[in-house]
Design an enzyme around this catalytic site. Structure first.
Site, PDB file in Angstrom:
ATOM      1  N   CYS A 172       0.839  -1.195   0.000  1.00  0.00           N
ATOM      2  CA  CYS A 172       0.000   0.000   0.000  1.00  0.00           C
ATOM      3  C   CYS A 172       0.874   1.247   0.000  1.00  0.00           C
ATOM      4  CB  CYS A 172      -0.965   0.014   1.178  1.00  0.00           C
ATOM      5  SG  CYS A 172      -0.189  -0.175   2.773  1.00  0.00           S
ATOM      6  N   GLU A 197      -7.714   8.385   4.280  1.00  0.00           N
ATOM      7  CA  GLU A 197      -7.427   8.026   2.902  1.00  0.00           C
ATOM      8  C   GLU A 197      -8.657   7.625   2.108  1.00  0.00           C
ATOM      9  OE1 GLU A 197      -2.823   6.637   3.247  1.00  0.00           O
ATOM     10  OE2 GLU A 197      -4.307   5.037   3.176  1.00  0.00           O
TER      11      GLU A 197
END
Length: 174
Positions: A64, A111
């Protein structure tokens, strides 16, 4: 100086900001998470390097990060998979989600996360600055570990795992 792309709740870019500043201010920014499966349908987990700026030593999805300003999110995910785990494969978009969490060190994650999926059975050579270790686990094994030892996993993995399991189950019903 690494920058992130600030976005709204519809993933429309609003500007850029230095990564650590965005994490200190808890501003919503674009990110991605990669989930790699092997031919047995097992998920490749990585244990984050203990030297990461947050969540060091915790287990999470394969890879990620954040796309760079001007970088396509899929291209960023492909780039980062190679940088973190040492291989690249075609990735496909699965879904998106938004999450927000705070860490004990004063940083946060807020996010808009784009989730990508790929399939791989080959050699894995993780970058030791990014990943301490890796393992393939079945959905049932991961679910059991999350239940028995939740503190060993990243916050976002707790959120993303049920969604990727639902995505997988739906995809494989067809």
């Amino acid at each position: 100086m690494e920058q992130v792309i600030l976005v709204d709740e519809k993933d429309i870019a609003l500007g850029v900001m230095e990564k650590m500043e965005a994490h200190k201010k808890a501003l919503l920014h674009r990110a991605f998470s990669v989930f790699i499966f092997n031919s047995r349908g097992e998920l490749l987990l990585q244990q984050r390097s203990v030297n990461k700026y947050h969540s060091g030593g915790l287990w999470t999805n394969t890879c990620c990060s954040h796309p760079r300003p001007g970088e396509d999110t899929l291209q960023a995910a492909t780039r980062r998979l190679k940088e973190e785990m040492g291989f690249d494969v075609p990735l496909e978009k699965a879904f998106t989600f938004i999450y927000k969490t705070e860490f004990v060190n004063g940083l946060s994650e807020h996010e808009f996360d784009h989730v990508f999926v790929g399939y791989y059975d080959g050699q894995i050579t993780p970058n030791p600055q990014e990943a301490e270790s890796y393992i393939f686990q079945s959905f049932s094994q991961v679910a059991q570990l999350l239940k028995e030892e939740p503190a060993r996993f990243t916050t976002w993995f707790h959120i993303a795992f049920p969604q990727i399991r639902n995505w997988w189950n739906h995809r494989n019903e067809i």
